[in-house]
Design an enzyme around this catalytic site. Structure first.
Site, PDB file in Angstrom:
ATOM      1  N   ASP A 212       0.785  -1.241   0.000  1.00 57.29           N
ATOM      2  CA  ASP A 212       0.000   0.000   0.000  1.00 57.29           C
ATOM      3  C   ASP A 212       0.820   1.296   0.000  1.00 57.29           C
ATOM      4  O   ASP A 212       0.505   2.231   0.754  1.00 57.29           O
ATOM      5  CB  ASP A 212      -0.944   0.022   1.205  1.00 57.29           C
ATOM      6  CG  ASP A 212      -1.967  -1.105   1.174  1.00 57.29           C
ATOM      7  OD1 ASP A 212      -2.005  -1.859   0.186  1.00 57.29           O
ATOM      8  OD2 ASP A 212      -2.728  -1.228   2.151  1.00 57.29           O
TER       9      ASP A 212
ATOM     10  N   LYS B 234      -7.210  -4.783  -2.845  1.00 56.37           N
ATOM     11  CA  LYS B 234      -7.960  -5.234  -1.682  1.00 56.37           C
ATOM     12  C   LYS B 234      -8.869  -4.126  -1.180  1.00 56.37           C
ATOM     13  O   LYS B 234      -8.646  -2.948  -1.460  1.00 56.37           O
ATOM     14  CB  LYS B 234      -7.022  -5.709  -0.574  1.00 56.37           C
ATOM     15  CG  LYS B 234      -5.995  -4.680  -0.108  1.00 56.37           C
ATOM     16  CD  LYS B 234      -4.934  -5.319   0.764  1.00 56.37           C
ATOM     17  CE  LYS B 234      -3.945  -4.300   1.292  1.00 56.37           C
ATOM     18  NZ  LYS B 234      -4.519  -3.344   2.239  1.00 56.37           N
TER      19      LYS B 234
ATOM     20  N   CYS C  50      -1.910  -2.658   7.871  1.00 60.07           N
ATOM     21  CA  CYS C  50      -1.853  -3.570   6.720  1.00 60.07           C
ATOM     22  C   CYS C  50      -0.582  -4.407   6.681  1.00 60.07           C
ATOM     23  O   CYS C  50      -0.624  -5.585   6.299  1.00 60.07           O
ATOM     24  CB  CYS C  50      -2.044  -2.790   5.426  1.00 60.07           C
ATOM     25  SG  CYS C  50      -3.710  -2.061   5.306  1.00 60.07           S
TER      26      CYS C  50
END
Length: 222
Positions: A27, A125, A170
């Site tokens: 990310d 996601k 994450c």
């Protein structure tokens, strides 16, 4: 899956295995960098470190938060709720976030300086409107798989090295799920940054240690 945290000592190096080691970049997107909607402090500082690491790996995988407008993990979708409060959703307690990484917006793009050419796969996601996703392996119900485990198994992966944003969300959940899938798992501390929400970074480090996730620095690989 107990195991102790491992930090390089006296210049110890880790020999990379070209066919079985994978760099998993979590990310590194505009909304998680300074100026973004959910900026992680100093989040952009991971980019040059990750770029240096990625040249050492034959296998690189990226993840990308990819939310629908009006996603249920957004505080704006819940009357009377502010960002960083929580709500009970069908899969459990959910931290509510500012709107971020909305599909097709500049905030969802990878940081402009992140070198992505070496990536062989991108896992998107959080695209299910009713369910958030922290982990690269499962949505937040811990049952809905992204398919990453099967991909890594078919590619012969044995060790995963995790970098990116944010350490305590994450990256953490991806590391724990990697251990549950029986991969040897490393988090590269100086290639990550944390939100550190009410002590969440210390809690993340403790959880990693309990599950046998090794914490190292990029010096061990470069």
């Amino acid at each position: 899956m107990n195991g102790s945290t491992t930090m390089p000592q006296n210049g110890d190096k880790i020999d990379l295995q070209s066919e079985t080691d994978v760099l998993l970049i979590i990310d590194v997107q505009n909304d998680f960098c300074p100026g973004g909607a959910l900026a992680v402090p100093q989040g952009d500082e991971v980019v040059p470190v990750i770029n240096g690491l990625s040249t050492r790996f034959n296998h690189v995988v990226l993840t990308q938060d990819w939310h629908t407008p009006g996603h249920q993990s957004f505080a704006s979708s819940h009357d009377g709720k502010d960002p960083f409060q929580t709500a009970h959703l069908p899969y459990g307690e959910q931290v509510l976030w500012p709107d971020h990484c909305v599909q097709g917006t500049p905030g969802a793009n990878f940081h402009a300086d992140l070198q992505t050419d070496r990536a062989q796969m991108v896992i998107r996601k959080g695209f299910r409107p009713q369910m958030d996703s922290y982990s690269a392996f499962y949505e937040n119900d811990h049952m809905t798989a992204t398919g990453l485990t099967g991909y890594l198994r078919q590619r012969g992966a044995k060790r995963l090295f995790l970098v990116g944003l944010a350490t305590d969300f994450c990256v953490l959940y991806s590391a724990l799920d990697a251990r549950h899938a029986r991969f040897e798992t490393y988090v590269i501390d100086d290639a990550c940054r944390a939100i550190d929400l009410e002590g969440s970074l210390a809690q993340a480090h403790a959880a990693m240690e309990r599950e046998g996730v090794h914490r190292i620095t990029s010096e061990a690989l470069l």
